[in-house]
Design a protein around this motif. Structure first.
Motif, PDB file in Angstrom:
ATOM      1  N   MET A  76       0.807  -1.216   0.000  1.00 34.30           N
ATOM      2  CA  MET A  76       0.000   0.000   0.000  1.00 34.30           C
ATOM      3  C   MET A  76       0.843   1.270   0.000  1.00 34.30           C
ATOM      4  N   THR A  77       1.989   1.267   0.698  1.00 36.33           N
ATOM      5  CA  THR A  77       2.745   2.508   0.830  1.00 36.33           C
ATOM      6  C   THR A  77       4.200   2.414   0.406  1.00 36.33           C
ATOM      7  N   TYR A  78       4.851   1.286   0.570  1.00 40.40           N
ATOM      8  CA  TYR A  78       6.274   1.225   0.241  1.00 40.40           C
ATOM      9  C   TYR A  78       6.647  -0.089  -0.430  1.00 40.40           C
ATOM     10  N   VAL A  79       7.789  -0.035  -1.144  1.00 42.28           N
ATOM     11  CA  VAL A  79       8.396  -1.221  -1.741  1.00 42.28           C
ATOM     12  C   VAL A  79       9.901  -1.106  -1.496  1.00 42.28           C
ATOM     13  N   HIS A  80      10.509  -2.176  -1.036  1.00 41.23           N
ATOM     14  CA  HIS A  80      11.948  -2.229  -0.770  1.00 41.23           C
ATOM     15  C   HIS A  80      12.540  -3.308  -1.691  1.00 41.23           C
ATOM     16  N   LEU A  81      13.472  -2.900  -2.559  1.00 44.75           N
ATOM     17  CA  LEU A  81      14.049  -3.813  -3.538  1.00 44.75           C
ATOM     18  C   LEU A  81      15.548  -3.960  -3.318  1.00 44.75           C
ATOM     19  N   THR A  82      16.063  -5.157  -3.535  1.00 51.09           N
ATOM     20  CA  THR A  82      17.489  -5.436  -3.399  1.00 51.09           C
ATOM     21  C   THR A  82      17.952  -6.255  -4.594  1.00 51.09           C
ATOM     22  N   TRP A  83      19.087  -5.850  -5.162  1.00 51.37           N
ATOM     23  CA  TRP A  83      19.699  -6.581  -6.269  1.00 51.37           C
ATOM     24  C   TRP A  83      21.081  -7.056  -5.840  1.00 51.37           C
ATOM     25  N   SER A  84      21.499  -8.182  -6.349  1.00 51.72           N
ATOM     26  CA  SER A  84      22.851  -8.694  -6.129  1.00 51.72           C
ATOM     27  C   SER A  84      23.594  -8.685  -7.462  1.00 51.72           C
ATOM     28  N   ASN A  85      24.866  -8.283  -7.406  1.00 56.18           N
ATOM     29  CA  ASN A  85      25.744  -8.309  -8.580  1.00 56.18           C
ATOM     30  C   ASN A  85      25.164  -7.572  -9.783  1.00 56.18           C
ATOM     31  N   VAL A  86      25.068  -6.259  -9.644  1.00 58.34           N
ATOM     32  CA  VAL A  86      24.615  -5.406 -10.742  1.00 58.34           C
ATOM     33  C   VAL A  86      25.842  -4.678 -11.282  1.00 58.34           C
ATOM     34  N   GLY A  87      26.295  -5.067 -12.437  1.00 56.22           N
ATOM     35  CA  GLY A  87      27.487  -4.437 -13.001  1.00 56.22           C
ATOM     36  C   GLY A  87      28.669  -4.599 -12.061  1.00 56.22           C
ATOM     37  N   SER A  88      29.275  -3.472 -11.699  1.00 50.77           N
ATOM     38  CA  SER A  88      30.425  -3.504 -10.791  1.00 50.77           C
ATOM     39  C   SER A  88      30.007  -3.555  -9.323  1.00 50.77           C
ATOM     40  N   ALA A  89      28.736  -3.366  -9.043  1.00 50.10           N
ATOM     41  CA  ALA A  89      28.245  -3.355  -7.659  1.00 50.10           C
ATOM     42  C   ALA A  89      27.858  -4.763  -7.213  1.00 50.10           C
ATOM     43  N   LYS A  90      28.238  -5.103  -5.996  1.00 50.03           N
ATOM     44  CA  LYS A  90      27.869  -6.408  -5.431  1.00 50.03           C
ATOM     45  C   LYS A  90      26.456  -6.381  -4.855  1.00 50.03           C
ATOM     46  N   HIS A  91      26.020  -5.181  -4.404  1.00 52.46           N
ATOM     47  CA  HIS A  91      24.739  -5.077  -3.703  1.00 52.46           C
ATOM     48  C   HIS A  91      24.126  -3.706  -4.009  1.00 52.46           C
ATOM     49  N   GLU A  93      20.458  -1.496  -3.164  1.00 56.59           N
ATOM     50  CA  GLU A  93      19.247  -1.502  -2.334  1.00 56.59           C
ATOM     51  C   GLU A  93      18.478  -0.210  -2.597  1.00 56.59           C
ATOM     52  N   CYS A  94      17.163  -0.323  -2.734  1.00 50.07           N
ATOM     53  CA  CYS A  94      16.328   0.844  -3.023  1.00 50.07           C
ATOM     54  C   CYS A  94      14.986   0.712  -2.304  1.00 50.07           C
ATOM     55  N   ARG A  95      14.574   1.801  -1.672  1.00 49.55           N
ATOM     56  CA  ARG A  95      13.251   1.840  -1.025  1.00 49.55           C
ATOM     57  C   ARG A  95      12.447   2.965  -1.673  1.00 49.55           C
ATOM     58  N   TYR A  96      11.250   2.630  -2.117  1.00 47.26           N
ATOM     59  CA  TYR A  96      10.353   3.589  -2.755  1.00 47.26           C
ATOM     60  C   TYR A  96       9.103   3.712  -1.900  1.00 47.26           C
ATOM     61  N   ILE A  97       8.728   4.942  -1.567  1.00 51.56           N
ATOM     62  CA  ILE A  97       7.528   5.191  -0.765  1.00 51.56           C
ATOM     63  C   ILE A  97       6.548   6.009  -1.591  1.00 51.56           C
ATOM     64  N   MET A  98       5.288   5.580  -1.578  1.00 51.73           N
ATOM     65  CA  MET A  98       4.233   6.271  -2.322  1.00 51.73           C
ATOM     66  C   MET A  98       4.208   7.750  -1.939  1.00 51.73           C
ATOM     67  N   ASP A  99       4.081   8.614  -2.912  1.00 51.25           N
ATOM     68  CA  ASP A  99       4.014  10.065  -2.770  1.00 51.25           C
ATOM     69  C   ASP A  99       5.309  10.702  -2.256  1.00 51.25           C
ATOM     70  N   GLN A 100       6.378   9.910  -2.055  1.00 47.93           N
ATOM     71  CA  GLN A 100       7.652  10.480  -1.611  1.00 47.93           C
ATOM     72  C   GLN A 100       8.783  10.126  -2.565  1.00 47.93           C
ATOM     73  N   GLY A 101       8.583   9.112  -3.396  1.00 45.51           N
ATOM     74  CA  GLY A 101       9.620   8.700  -4.323  1.00 45.51           C
ATOM     75  C   GLY A 101      10.638   7.798  -3.647  1.00 45.51           C
TER      76      GLY A 101
END
Length: 131
Positions: A76-91, A93-101
């Motif tokens: 309803m309000t937030y989504v927390h996403l995590t990726w492993s091994n993206v390009g040169s990055a090992k980790h 992490e991104c959190r998106y909150i509705m109406d706040q970005g």
């Protein structure tokens, strides 16, 4: 022969009329409407968060992140996403909150965006924020 074809035609019309009657009298309950709205909101939030976070990670890392290795949400309000091994990055992490970005963006040990509660209540936007 003609009478049997006519009877089959009448039977077909009767079945169609019953079908239309059932569809016309079936109404969506308030609970079904709420479930539909919840699913639509959840889907839109997830898609928006995935689009924004993917773009932010790609901008920071220079590589396209695909399917997150982990995700967490209240649907309803937030989504927390995590990726492993993206390009040169090992980790990543991104959190998106509705109406706040995006309120949190971390690449490995580096915090790119971290929006605190005081910043969101005063309307300030941290430097480098992705919307």
């Amino acid at each position: 022969m003609e009478s049997q074809a006519f009877k089959l035609f009448l039977a077909f019309l009767a079945v169609m009329a019953v079908g239309f009657g059932i569809v016309a009298t079936t109404k969506e309950t308030p609970q079904e409407k709420m479930q539909g709205a919840f699913l639509q909101t959840s889907s839109l939030l997830s898609n928006l968060a995935l689009d924004k976070c993917t773009a932010a990670v790609k901008q920071e890392v220079g590589a396209q992140p695909y399917t997150p290795s982990e995700s967490n949400s209240d649907h309803m309000t937030y989504v927390h996403l995590t990726w492993s091994n993206v390009g040169s990055a090992k980790h990543a992490e991104c959190r998106y909150i509705m109406d706040q970005g995006i309120t949190l963006l971390k690449i490995d040990d580096r915090t790119v965006i971290e929006k605190t509660l005081s910043q969101t209540s005063t309307g300030e936007k941290p430097k480098g924020e992705h919307h």
